[in-house]
Design a protein around this motif. Sequence first.
Motif, short mmCIF file in Angstrom:
data_model
loop_
_atom_site.label_atom_id
_atom_site.label_comp_id
_atom_site.label_asym_id
_atom_site.label_seq_id
_atom_site.Cartn_x
_atom_site.Cartn_y
_atom_site.Cartn_z
N UNK A 9 0.84 -1.33 0.03
CA UNK A 9 0.14 -0.19 -0.05
C UNK A 9 0.70 1.05 -0.01
N UNK A 10 1.90 1.38 0.70
CA UNK A 10 2.53 2.36 1.05
C UNK A 10 3.50 2.92 -0.49
N UNK A 11 3.97 1.57 -1.12
CA UNK A 11 4.69 1.66 -2.53
C UNK A 11 3.50 2.35 -3.46
N UNK A 12 2.36 1.86 -3.35
CA UNK A 12 1.45 2.09 -4.46
C UNK A 12 1.00 3.56 -4.07
N UNK A 13 0.84 4.09 -2.81
CA UNK A 13 0.55 5.48 -2.60
C UNK A 13 1.62 6.14 -3.06
N UNK A 29 2.59 -0.44 -12.02
CA UNK A 29 1.68 -0.41 -10.89
C UNK A 29 0.57 -1.05 -10.98
N UNK A 30 0.07 -1.49 -11.99
CA UNK A 30 -1.12 -2.35 -12.27
C UNK A 30 -0.72 -3.65 -11.69
N UNK A 31 0.64 -4.23 -12.10
CA UNK A 31 1.04 -5.40 -11.79
C UNK A 31 0.85 -5.52 -10.39
N UNK A 32 1.61 -4.53 -9.46
CA UNK A 32 1.68 -4.63 -7.98
C UNK A 32 0.10 -4.70 -7.53
N UNK A 33 -0.70 -3.89 -7.94
CA UNK A 33 -2.03 -3.83 -7.71
C UNK A 33 -2.99 -5.22 -7.95
N UNK A 34 -2.48 -5.77 -8.97
CA UNK A 34 -3.19 -7.13 -9.13
C UNK A 34 -2.76 -8.07 -8.41
N UNK A 35 -1.39 -8.01 -8.02
CA UNK A 35 -0.64 -9.14 -7.12
C UNK A 35 -1.30 -9.03 -5.75
N UNK A 38 -5.09 -6.74 -1.12
CA UNK A 38 -5.39 -5.60 0.00
C UNK A 38 -6.52 -4.72 -0.67
N UNK A 39 -7.66 -4.78 -0.35
CA UNK A 39 -8.74 -4.01 -0.47
C UNK A 39 -8.45 -2.57 -0.60
N UNK A 40 -7.57 -2.03 0.27
CA UNK A 40 -7.49 -0.60 0.19
C UNK A 40 -6.49 -0.15 -1.10
N UNK A 41 -5.97 -1.12 -1.72
CA UNK A 41 -5.26 -0.78 -3.05
C UNK A 41 -6.22 -0.64 -4.29
N UNK A 42 -7.45 -1.26 -3.91
CA UNK A 42 -8.48 -1.04 -5.09
C UNK A 42 -8.73 0.16 -5.98
N UNK A 43 -9.15 1.28 -5.12
CA UNK A 43 -8.95 2.54 -5.71
C UNK A 43 -7.83 2.94 -6.57
N UNK A 44 -6.69 2.66 -5.94
CA UNK A 44 -5.53 2.80 -6.78
C UNK A 44 -5.50 2.09 -8.31
N UNK A 85 -9.65 7.36 1.01
CA UNK A 85 -8.74 7.16 0.04
C UNK A 85 -9.63 7.28 -1.31
N UNK A 86 -10.58 6.26 -1.34
CA UNK A 86 -11.37 6.05 -2.60
C UNK A 86 -12.04 7.54 -3.10
N UNK A 87 -12.63 8.09 -2.00
CA UNK A 87 -13.17 9.25 -2.30
C UNK A 87 -12.01 10.45 -2.82
#
Length: 141
Positions: A9-13, A29-35, A38-44, A85-87
């Motif tokens: 999450x910190x890396x994605x942020x 970035x998409x590859x990290x998100x897909x892997x 963590x639902x907190x990454x979904x908005x990213x 974060x999503x908003x």
Amino acid sequence: MSAQNCEKLTEIRQIFQAGVHNQQQLEDMIAVCKASNCTKITPYHAAANMRKAEFVWSPFQKLSNFNKGKKMLETFISNNPKNIEARYIRWLTQKMAPKFLGYHNNIDKDYTYIVTNISKSDIEKSYQKIMLAHLQKIKNE
């Protein structure tokens, strides 16, 4: 329900805040998100999908990528309406999206919700400061 691994999450942020400047950064970035589970990454992840529109030539593919990410983000917010974060991501996206896309209905509501509730969220104080500074910068542009 399995435990979430939010170590990325910190890396994605950081990637999100620094901005994606080319297609390879976006794909990374998409590859990290897909892997991540963590639902907190979904908005990213949703934002990254919308951003793919900038790196394709076809207007149809541009709109398709944007709409895929938009649907992902809107579904996430519908299921998690209090997620700051999503908003925040939706607010930034709507502020930056071309008007002809018609994606600007929640700008004022999201801004007010974020500013009013961020201090009560579980987001680290250091990231709250980054988010609020970014909101002010974009709001005044």
